[in-house]
Design an enzyme around this catalytic site. Structure first.
Site, PDB file in Angstrom:
ATOM      1  CE  LYS A  28     -64.931  34.531  41.303  1.00 40.92           C
ATOM      2  NZ  LYS A  28     -64.360  33.195  41.029  1.00 40.92           N
ATOM      3  CG  ASN A  85     -63.149  26.668  38.874  1.00 40.18           C
ATOM      4  OD1 ASN A  85     -62.940  27.831  38.504  1.00 40.18           O
ATOM      5  ND2 ASN A  85     -62.537  26.136  39.925  1.00 40.18           N
ATOM      6  CB  CYS A  88     -55.084  34.906  39.224  1.00 40.06           C
ATOM      7  SG  CYS A  88     -54.378  36.497  39.592  1.00 40.06           S
ATOM      8  N   GLY A 131     -62.500  19.460  44.980  1.00 45.17           N
ATOM      9  CA  GLY A 131     -63.414  18.406  45.409  1.00 45.17           C
ATOM     10  C   GLY A 131     -62.663  17.243  46.031  1.00 45.17           C
ATOM     11  N   GLY A 145     -60.987  19.703  48.978  1.00 46.86           N
ATOM     12  CA  GLY A 145     -61.681  18.423  49.021  1.00 46.86           C
ATOM     13  C   GLY A 145     -62.331  18.038  50.326  1.00 46.86           C
TER      14      GLY A 145
HETATM   15  C1  LIG Z   1     -66.085  27.500  40.999  1.00 46.46           C
HETATM   16  C2  LIG Z   1     -64.876  27.855  41.817  1.00 46.46           C
HETATM   17  C3  LIG Z   1     -64.428  29.174  41.857  1.00 46.46           C
HETATM   18  C4  LIG Z   1     -63.310  29.519  42.611  1.00 46.46           C
HETATM   19  N1  LIG Z   1     -62.917  30.833  42.657  1.00 46.46           N
HETATM   20  C5  LIG Z   1     -61.862  31.188  43.448  1.00 46.46           C
HETATM   21  C6  LIG Z   1     -61.481  32.562  43.596  1.00 46.46           C
HETATM   22  O1  LIG Z   1     -62.095  33.471  43.032  1.00 46.46           O
HETATM   23  N2  LIG Z   1     -60.409  32.857  44.392  1.00 46.46           N
HETATM   24  C7  LIG Z   1     -59.711  31.879  45.064  1.00 46.46           C
HETATM   25  O2  LIG Z   1     -58.790  32.196  45.791  1.00 46.46           O
HETATM   26  N3  LIG Z   1     -60.071  30.583  44.949  1.00 46.46           N
HETATM   27  C8  LIG Z   1     -61.123  30.211  44.165  1.00 46.46           C
HETATM   28  N4  LIG Z   1     -61.483  28.870  44.074  1.00 46.46           N
HETATM   29  C9  LIG Z   1     -60.719  27.847  44.806  1.00 46.46           C
HETATM   30  C10 LIG Z   1     -61.385  27.468  46.114  1.00 46.46           C
HETATM   31  O3  LIG Z   1     -61.503  28.572  46.975  1.00 46.46           O
HETATM   32  C11 LIG Z   1     -60.646  26.323  46.823  1.00 46.46           C
HETATM   33  O4  LIG Z   1     -59.320  26.724  47.049  1.00 46.46           O
HETATM   34  C12 LIG Z   1     -60.609  25.037  46.023  1.00 46.46           C
HETATM   35  O5  LIG Z   1     -61.832  24.850  45.344  1.00 46.46           O
HETATM   36  C13 LIG Z   1     -60.306  23.797  46.862  1.00 46.46           C
HETATM   37  O6  LIG Z   1     -61.281  23.575  47.869  1.00 46.46           O
HETATM   38  P1  LIG Z   1     -62.556  22.590  47.675  1.00 46.46           P
HETATM   39  O7  LIG Z   1     -62.055  21.277  47.160  1.00 46.46           O
HETATM   40  O8  LIG Z   1     -63.199  22.516  49.022  1.00 46.46           O
HETATM   41  O9  LIG Z   1     -63.437  23.263  46.677  1.00 46.46           O
HETATM   42  C14 LIG Z   1     -62.615  28.515  43.318  1.00 46.46           C
HETATM   43  C15 LIG Z   1     -63.067  27.195  43.264  1.00 46.46           C
HETATM   44  C16 LIG Z   1     -64.182  26.849  42.535  1.00 46.46           C
HETATM   45  C17 LIG Z   1     -64.638  25.416  42.514  1.00 46.46           C
END
Ligand SMILES: Cc1cc2nc3c(=O)[nH]c(=O)nc-3n(C[C@H](O)[C@H](O)[C@H](O)COP(=O)(O)O)c2cc1C
Ligand SMILES: Cc1cc2nc3c(=O)[nH]c(=O)nc-3n(C[C@H](O)[C@H](O)[C@H](O)COP(=O)(O)OP(=O)(O)OC[C@H]3O[C@@H](n4cnc5c(N)ncnc54)[C@H](O)[C@@H]3O)c2cc1C
Ligand code: FES
Lengths: 303, 255
Positions: free
Chosen positions: A45, A69, A129, A216, A243
């Site tokens: 995280k 999110n 961020c 996603g 995704g």
């Molecule tokens: C609930 C949530 C919290 C996330 N928190 C962070 C974070 O703290 N730092 C970061 O670099 N990315 C964060 N992300 C982004 C994910 O690491 C990732 O880049 C993004 O969700 C795309 O991948 P996915 O479709 O497999 O989830 C977060 C994503 C989600 C869904």
């Protein structure tokens, strides 16, 4: 037998599937199902120099084939990460990536200086961020901003450095080139896409923050395209995400140019999905006589 | 400790308008589940699972029961499962209710689909429990007989008066308050109801446990999506409903 190991910027991953930052906490929440050692790695995280409260709820909404999110980087601070979570993580027989976010260059540099003193395997910089200095914009949306953060952090640490790029830009490959030039060892692509959902009865956005990051399966084609563009623009390795939910997605990512992967949202749908993807990659490689992941990386045959 | 697996639905019943009761064979879950914990159910075609409270359980026969209302596409999808089908769930999750050993009088206050998690509390306390259960109208009334069978004294209220007392649960709850010296109160339902009962409990210095709802991502504590605000050691902070709750001491919750 396929060899699933990959080496990214000198860090060995036993397989190419890494849990994505923010979706796997500090690795402590899924151990009832399987040990962390099954994963290639974990990106923790996002941590900031000081603890952060995050945004008021609701912080999550479901959208077609995806989620939004707006957690707002709630975290216990980099010191708590280093003192409390990191020691356990380092004993868990997987590659550990610290994910760092900040408001100012100083925040980033200080957090990475502290991490430099630890045995963490890699640092991932989240440069998407809010940037307080520039009035709510993000470091990651300009080449200058992205370069400035990378430069500041590169001075603060010798750890392998992965810079995580935001897709909310006009040309992601330009940003990738900018961070490569400042000494990034690899890039991760992509963070979430800005989105919104409204409750038509209350006329309120579901997210208290009004807008949030889309992730996603819905974002997979966009992520794949961006991985492809970035991989063609830089020489450093690209870690693909966005995704991925099944082994076929993973193979597509390799072909587009990713050397390793991260999975996030798919874990919410099925906590076993990273393991299924790992098995599926191995099966695909065995069936196609592929010995190493590297034989697939960037091997798409564009028209 | 929790599990993630597919478990067989051994009984499906429609118990009110758009409300279903499932009894699920899952010995490993039933063996450790606590009153007030929840399960996170996969809804076919949906990215996020749907959290549903455990309504009742039978350790000996390895069964748990859930009761849920169709609120949208996800719960509609789950309602399409039939007896004999397998339900994909992560369970048991969260921190449940705690019981007072020497309690003589306890109140269970439930509103609508907040009623199910209170049933296993009624089972624990038997005749010591007074249940005040509120619903929109007669066609939404659920579990009244189940509470009575476990020995609870049951009062039903409906918004439109089509069953039991007309109005919300508050007047009936105040009635209970006036008649008994309550040792503890348990509440689950719409937020305004939880807030109102919590305030009364605080005024009367009666311990009160509330079960909260929030939108969830992972359901297991990893993503920090599902937070509510509490005050601990004089500090306000966001804690996770899925892991630090869903049951909280009402005094610490900042509504
Ligand atoms: C609930 C949530 C919290 C996330 N928190 C962070 C974070 O703290 N730092 C970061 O670099 N990315 C964060 N992300 C982004 C994910 O690491 C990732 O880049 C993004 O969700 C795309 O991948 P996915 O479709 O497999 O989830 C977060 C994503 C989600 C869904
Ligand atoms: C700990 C807990 C226990 C619960 N126990 C029960 C129960 O025993 N019986 C029952 O009928 N319902 C219960 N709920 C509420 C139930 O989870 C929602 O009604 C359900 O998620 C709605 O999904 P949907 O797809 O039908 O609705 P949609 O509105 O289409 O759902 C869209 C998204 O919002 C989320 N969401 C919508 N409403 C809620 C809500 N009230 N709480 C949390 N997330 C929500 C959904 O999970 C989904 O991710 C509980 C909720 C929580 C948090
Ligand atoms: S839903 Fe992920 S922490 Fe509660």
């Amino acid at each position: 037998m396929a060899d699933l190991r990959v080496n990214i910027a000198g860090v060995e991953f036993k397989n190419p599937v890494i849990a994505a930052s923010g979706t796997y906490g500090f690795g402590e929440c899924y151990t009832d199902l399987y040990p962390l050692s099954k994963l290639g790695g974990i990106s923790c995280k996002g941590s900031t120099i000081e603890p952060k409260d995050g945004n008021p709820p609701s912080r999550i909404a479901e959208t077609p084939s995806g989620i939004l999110n707006s957690i707002g980087l709630q975290n216990p601070g980099i010191k708590a990460f280093i003192n409390y979570y990191l020691p356990t993580l380092l004993k868990s027989d997987t590659a550990v990536i610290a994910n760092v976010a900040g408001a100012t260059l100083d925040d980033y540099a200080k957090a990475c200086e502290l991490l430099d003193q630890t045995d963490v395997h890699m640092i991932e910089l989240n440069i998407s961020c809010p940037n307080v200095k520039q009035g709510g914009a993000a470091w990651g949306i300009s080449c200058d901003g992205a370069a400035a953060v990378t430069r500041a952090v590169r001075k603060a640490t010798k750890k392998p450095l992965m810079v995580k790029l935001t897709p909310n830009v006009t040309d992601i490959s330009e940003i990738a080139k900018a961070v490569e030039a400042e000494g990034a060892d690899c890039v991760s692509v992509i963070n979430t896409l800005l989105g919104m959902k409204i409750d038509i009865n209350t006329r309120r956005p579901i997210l208290h923050n009004n807008v949030g990051g889309l992730s996603g399966p819905a974002v997979f084609p966009v992520a794949l395209r961006m991985v492809w563009q970035v991989a063609r623009a830089v020489k450093i390795p690209v870690v693909g995400m966005g995704g991925i939910s099944k082994a076929e997605d993973a193979i597509e990512m390799f072909l587009a140019g990713a050397s390793a992967l991260q999975m996030g949202t798919a874990i919410f749908t099925d906590p076993y999905s990273p393991l299924k993807v790992i098995d599926g990659i191995e099966e695909f490689m065995d069936n196609n006589g592929i010995r190493n992941i590297s034989e697939m990386v960037g091997q798409v045959k564009p028209w | 400790m929790y599990f993630c697996d597919k478990y067989r639905i051994v009984e499906k019943k429609a118990i009110a308008s758009d409300i279903y009761s499932y009894i699920i064979k899952c010995p490993e879950v039933a063996g450790i589940v606590q009153s007030g914990q929840f399960v996170n159910i996969s809804a076919s075609g949906h990215t996020l699972r749907r959290p549903i409270s455990v309504c009742d359980f039978d350790r000996e026969n390895g069964l748990i029961r859930i009761v849920f209302e169709i609120r949208g596409e996800g719960t509609r999808e789950i309602s399409r499962l039939r007896e004999g089908d397998y339900i994909d769930m992560i369970a048991p999750l969260g921190r449940g209710f705690s019981f007072l050993d020497d309690a003589k009088h306890v109140a269970l206050i439930g509103g609508g689909i907040g009623v199910p998690p209170l049933l296993s509390i009624a089972k624990h306390y038997g005749e010591k429990a007074q249940a005040v259960l509120g619903f929109k109208s007669f066609d939404k009334v659920i579990l009244a007989n189940d509470f009575a069978e476990y020995g609870a004294d049951v009062t039903i209220c409906t918004d439109d008066g089509s069953s039991g007392f007309k109005g919300n649960v508050l007047p009936c709850f105040e009635n209970v308050l006036n008649n008994e010296k309550l040792d503890i109160i348990y509440v689950c339902g719409p937020l305004p109801m939880i807030r109102a009962i919590s305030e009364i409990a605080e005024q009367k210095a009666i311990p009160c446990q509330v079960s909260l709802e929030e939108r969830m991502g992972c359901g297991v504590g990893a993503c920090i999506a599902c937070v509510c605000k509490v005050k601990r050691r004089d500090k306000e902070m966001f804690v996770r409903v899925c892991k630090d709750g869903p049951v909280f001491n009402s005094k610490e919750v900042i509504f």
